[in-house]
Design a protein around this motif. Structure first.
Motif, short mmCIF file in Angstrom:
data_model
loop_
_atom_site.label_atom_id
_atom_site.label_comp_id
_atom_site.label_asym_id
_atom_site.label_seq_id
_atom_site.Cartn_x
_atom_site.Cartn_y
_atom_site.Cartn_z
N GLN A 147 38.01 26.78 56.52
CA GLN A 147 37.41 26.59 55.32
C GLN A 147 36.39 27.45 54.75
O GLN A 147 36.32 27.59 53.77
N LEU A 148 35.45 27.82 55.68
CA LEU A 148 34.69 28.93 55.28
C LEU A 148 35.14 30.25 54.98
O LEU A 148 35.02 30.86 53.70
N THR A 149 36.49 30.64 55.57
CA THR A 149 37.11 31.70 55.15
C THR A 149 37.71 31.53 53.74
O THR A 149 37.92 32.32 52.89
N LYS A 150 38.27 30.41 53.24
CA LYS A 150 38.90 29.96 51.96
C LYS A 150 38.01 30.27 50.83
O LYS A 150 38.15 30.73 49.93
N LEU A 151 36.75 29.86 51.26
CA LEU A 151 35.37 29.58 50.22
C LEU A 151 34.97 31.14 50.14
O LEU A 151 34.61 31.73 48.86
N ARG A 152 34.87 31.75 51.25
CA ARG A 152 34.42 33.36 50.92
C ARG A 152 35.74 34.28 50.27
O ARG A 152 35.09 35.20 49.60
N GLN A 153 36.74 33.79 50.31
CA GLN A 153 37.82 34.28 49.36
C GLN A 153 37.64 34.37 47.83
O GLN A 153 38.08 34.98 47.21
N ARG A 154 36.82 33.33 47.49
CA ARG A 154 36.29 33.20 46.33
C ARG A 154 35.12 33.48 45.69
O ARG A 154 34.61 33.34 44.68
N MET A 155 34.71 34.28 46.79
CA MET A 155 33.20 35.02 46.49
C MET A 155 33.24 36.50 46.54
O MET A 155 34.49 37.02 47.16
N GLY A 156 32.55 37.25 45.88
CA GLY A 156 32.37 38.71 46.08
C GLY A 156 31.02 39.01 46.64
O GLY A 156 30.05 38.34 46.39
N PHE A 157 30.92 40.20 47.43
CA PHE A 157 29.72 40.69 48.16
C PHE A 157 29.57 41.99 47.79
O PHE A 157 30.24 42.77 47.81
N ILE A 158 28.31 42.40 47.46
CA ILE A 158 27.87 43.62 47.24
C ILE A 158 26.44 43.77 47.98
O ILE A 158 25.74 42.99 47.95
N PHE A 159 26.68 45.21 48.66
CA PHE A 159 25.16 45.36 49.41
C PHE A 159 24.74 46.67 49.16
O PHE A 159 25.22 47.25 48.43
N GLN A 160 23.51 46.90 49.71
CA GLN A 160 22.75 48.21 49.30
C GLN A 160 23.67 49.55 49.80
O GLN A 160 23.72 50.42 48.99
N SER A 161 24.30 49.22 51.00
CA SER A 161 25.12 50.24 51.52
C SER A 161 26.80 49.98 50.52
O SER A 161 27.19 48.88 50.63
N HIS A 162 27.14 50.77 49.70
CA HIS A 162 28.41 50.52 48.98
C HIS A 162 29.42 50.22 49.93
O HIS A 162 30.53 49.66 49.61
N ASN A 163 29.62 50.64 51.26
CA ASN A 163 30.66 50.56 52.09
C ASN A 163 32.14 51.02 51.69
O ASN A 163 32.93 50.26 51.69
N LEU A 164 32.12 52.03 51.03
CA LEU A 164 33.17 52.70 50.57
C LEU A 164 33.88 53.46 51.74
O LEU A 164 33.29 54.12 52.42
N HIS A 165 35.39 53.55 51.88
CA HIS A 165 35.86 54.26 52.80
C HIS A 165 36.08 55.80 52.16
O HIS A 165 36.67 55.78 51.22
N GLU A 166 35.38 56.43 52.91
CA GLU A 166 35.44 58.11 52.37
C GLU A 166 36.62 58.79 52.13
O GLU A 166 36.73 59.61 51.32
N SER A 167 37.70 58.34 53.05
CA SER A 167 38.68 58.93 52.84
C SER A 167 39.60 58.59 51.64
O SER A 167 40.97 58.97 51.55
N LEU A 168 39.37 57.44 51.06
CA LEU A 168 39.94 56.75 50.09
C LEU A 168 39.53 57.06 48.41
O LEU A 168 38.44 57.26 48.46
N SER A 169 40.24 57.06 47.69
CA SER A 169 39.86 57.30 46.26
C SER A 169 38.96 56.23 45.85
O SER A 169 39.35 55.12 46.34
N ALA A 170 38.53 56.21 44.60
CA ALA A 170 37.72 54.92 43.93
C ALA A 170 38.81 53.90 43.87
O ALA A 170 38.39 52.82 43.91
N LEU A 171 39.86 54.46 43.17
CA LEU A 171 40.86 53.23 42.91
C LEU A 171 41.61 52.59 44.13
O LEU A 171 41.84 51.32 44.12
N GLN A 172 41.80 53.51 45.03
CA GLN A 172 42.21 52.81 46.39
C GLN A 172 41.21 51.98 47.17
O GLN A 172 41.59 51.07 47.75
N ASN A 173 39.92 52.20 47.13
CA ASN A 173 38.73 51.26 47.45
C ASN A 173 38.92 50.06 46.81
O ASN A 173 38.70 49.02 47.48
N VAL A 174 38.87 50.23 45.54
CA VAL A 174 38.99 48.85 44.81
C VAL A 174 39.97 48.31 45.00
O VAL A 174 39.96 46.77 45.24
#
Length: 236
Positions: A81-108
């Motif tokens: 149930q918690l997993t399904k609810l998390r899928q309806r939420m978005g999370f943003i943190f101080q660290s952007h947590n982008l994958h350095e080997s992927l482009s902006a589009l691929q990260n998105v």
């Protein structure tokens, strides 16, 4: 909980540790977040802000009290149930947590590509649209190393946008940004509320963004000590 309420917490308490080391960190938290509202949660380090965020965001279990998220009770909720609810939420943190080997589009698009019924072409169109909304249409193929700090955080916002969440939870997303970049990120999140009815709860120490909030909650020593504004209800 009305149709215009997305989160309602009542009598929320939380502890860390066990036995003699057990320490209470939240005390009788009551708050309501209205659909489409932009709420800032402030307080000194160690006051419990991130703990509140993780409880409302289904990232840890509710120990005591009630939290209803999008009409579902979290106290006693199972992992599925918690997993399904998390899928309806978005999370943003101080660290952007982008994958350095992927482009902006691929990260998105990496999150939406795994959803049933979403092929690569659809994912790329959705990702390009989301990056366009945050002003990065000309940087789809840029690697994170070639983006400024403000642009990296915009990519993180676009990654949330592409999932069309009902709620966004942001933990210090402007802390490492200059004034203009911080304002851009906050304005993007506010537009989510206006255009899509997305609710945002943003944890911050940053006083530069307070004038953009619909409501401001202040947390001290695990207790809500003040609430200003009209689109969020709270009771300390």
């Amino acid at each position: 909980m009305t149709s215009q309420t997305i989160i309602a917490a009542r009598g929320l308490n939380h502890w860390f540790g066990h036995g003699e080391a057990r320490k209470q960190v939240l005390f009788d938290i009551d708050l309501t977040l209205a659909r489409g509202s932009f709420t800032v949660l402030m307080g000194p380090s160690g006051s419990g802000k991130t703990t509140v965020l993780t409880l409302l965001g289904c990232l840890r279990g509710v120990q005591d009290g009630s939290v209803q998220a999008m009409g579902q009770e979290l106290h006693g909720a199972g992992d599925a149930q918690l997993t399904k609810l998390r899928q309806r939420m978005g999370f943003i943190f101080q660290s952007h947590n982008l994958h350095e080997s992927l482009s902006a589009l691929q990260n998105v698009i990496m999150g939406v590509q795994v959803r049933p019924g979403v092929d690569d072409a659809l994912a790329r169109r959705a990702g390009a649209h989301a990056l366009g909304l945050v002003g990065l249409s000309d940087r789809l193929d840029y690697l994170p190393a070639n983006l400024s700090g403000g642009h990296k955080q915009r990519v993180a916002v676009a990654r949330v946008l592409v999932g069309n969440p009902a709620m966004v939870l942001a933990d210090e997303p402007t802390a490492a940004l200059d004034k203009d970049s911080a304002a851009d990120v906050v304005d993007l999140l506010k537009r989510l509320g206006t255009q899509r009815g997305t609710t945002t709860l943003l944890v911050t120490h940053d006083p530069r963004i307070l004038d953009r909030a619909d409501s401001i909650l202040t947390l001290e020593d695990g207790k809500i000590v003040s609430c200003t504004g009209g689109r969020t209800g709270s009771r300390a």
